[in-house]
Design an enzyme around this catalytic site. Structure first.
Site, mmCIF file in Angstrom:
data_model
loop_
_atom_site.group_PDB
_atom_site.id
_atom_site.type_symbol
_atom_site.label_atom_id
_atom_site.label_comp_id
_atom_site.label_asym_id
_atom_site.label_seq_id
_atom_site.Cartn_x
_atom_site.Cartn_y
_atom_site.Cartn_z
ATOM 1 N N TYR A 32 0.836 -1.206 0.000
ATOM 2 C CA TYR A 32 0.000 0.000 0.000
ATOM 3 C C TYR A 32 0.872 1.258 0.000
ATOM 4 C CZ TYR A 32 -3.101 3.676 1.690
ATOM 5 O OH TYR A 32 -3.783 4.858 1.832
ATOM 6 N N GLU A 33 1.971 1.221 0.742
ATOM 7 C CA GLU A 33 2.855 2.381 0.833
ATOM 8 C C GLU A 33 3.860 2.448 -0.307
ATOM 9 O OE1 GLU A 33 4.512 2.472 4.806
ATOM 10 O OE2 GLU A 33 2.641 3.278 5.615
ATOM 11 N N VAL A 98 -5.144 -1.228 7.957
ATOM 12 C CA VAL A 98 -6.475 -1.821 7.857
ATOM 13 C C VAL A 98 -6.629 -2.288 6.412
ATOM 14 C CG1 VAL A 98 -8.959 -1.397 7.995
ATOM 15 C CG2 VAL A 98 -7.420 -0.360 9.675
ATOM 16 N N GLY A 106 -14.808 1.255 10.510
ATOM 17 C CA GLY A 106 -14.645 1.409 11.952
ATOM 18 C C GLY A 106 -13.497 0.627 12.557
ATOM 19 N N GLY A 108 -10.165 0.936 12.004
ATOM 20 C CA GLY A 108 -9.089 1.834 12.424
ATOM 21 C C GLY A 108 -9.428 2.539 13.728
ATOM 22 N N ASN A 135 -0.150 10.382 1.948
ATOM 23 C CA ASN A 135 -1.269 9.551 2.382
ATOM 24 C C ASN A 135 -2.412 10.411 2.929
ATOM 25 O OD1 ASN A 135 -2.961 7.551 3.289
ATOM 26 N ND2 ASN A 135 -1.343 6.373 4.295
ATOM 27 N N LYS A 136 -3.035 11.168 2.043
ATOM 28 C CA LYS A 136 -4.103 12.099 2.410
ATOM 29 C C LYS A 136 -5.290 11.414 3.090
ATOM 30 C CE LYS A 136 -5.949 16.325 1.892
ATOM 31 N NZ LYS A 136 -6.306 16.836 3.192
ATOM 32 N N TYR A 142 -6.848 10.838 10.681
ATOM 33 C CA TYR A 142 -6.201 11.176 11.942
ATOM 34 C C TYR A 142 -6.666 12.543 12.458
ATOM 35 C CZ TYR A 142 -2.982 7.391 10.695
ATOM 36 O OH TYR A 142 -2.440 6.186 10.341
#
Length: 174
Positions: A32-33, A98, A106, A108, A135-136, A142
């Site tokens: 993902y990253e 996740v 829900g 995360g 990672n917008k 957050y």
């Protein structure tokens, strides 16, 4: 995706038998990253560092219930640090992941809820973590869902193994 009903997923501390699951979630996170080649964790390293030396801990989220465990859908890997300013420990969240199919459901928030309980049980003054600037979706989560504050005045720094080795030249004792 609509939230998964709370009775449809659960969170627990990882145990040694979960190592293959943790490895898979780490690979999924690295993919993902956009850094799949950077994931170097092995079962042996996780066994030693999570379960023998206890340098870090992990929470895992699964579909189903404790008696009828389903698929692994989330990982929160954390360790404790210490703040000289507060004189108390802190909880550092090294990685949160996740699975794509359950984002927005829900999971995360539930992982963060469990991390909060761990932090409070250990008298932590704060929780810290880093997020990639691109990672917008995570940054928005957050800030908006959790109320986290960006630490724009801080610059992250790192030394890899070769840099650590070079530091030894500054030692004044043998």
């Amino acid at each position: 995706m609509a939230p998964i009903p709370k009775n449809r997923f659960f969170i627990r501390q990882a145990v040694e038998a979960d190592i293959p699951t943790i490895i898979q979630l780490i690979v999924d996170l690295a993919t993902y990253e956009k850094a799949a080649d950077s994931a170097k964790a092995t079962p042996e390293l996780l066994r030693e560092n999570l379960f023998e030396k206890k340098h870090a801990s992990a929470l895992l989220a699964f579909t189903g219930s404790p008696g009828a465990e389903g698929d692994a859908i989330g990982l929160a890997l954390y360790f404790f640090n210490f703040s000289t300013w507060t004189g108390r420990p802190g909880l550092y969240l090294e990685d949160l992941f996740v699975s794509e199919k359950t984002r927005g459901a829900g999971v995360g928030k539930a992982l963060f809820g469990e991390l909060a309980a761990v932090a409070q049980a250990n008298n932590c003054a704060r929780m810290d973590w880093a997020v990639l600037k691109w990672n917008k979706p995570s940054i928005d989560f957050y800030e908006k869902a959790l109320g986290a504050t960006p630490m724009s005045e801080w610059q992250g720094m790192r030394l890899e193994e070769d840099g650590i080795e070079r530091l030894k030249r500054f030692r004044i004792t043998e």
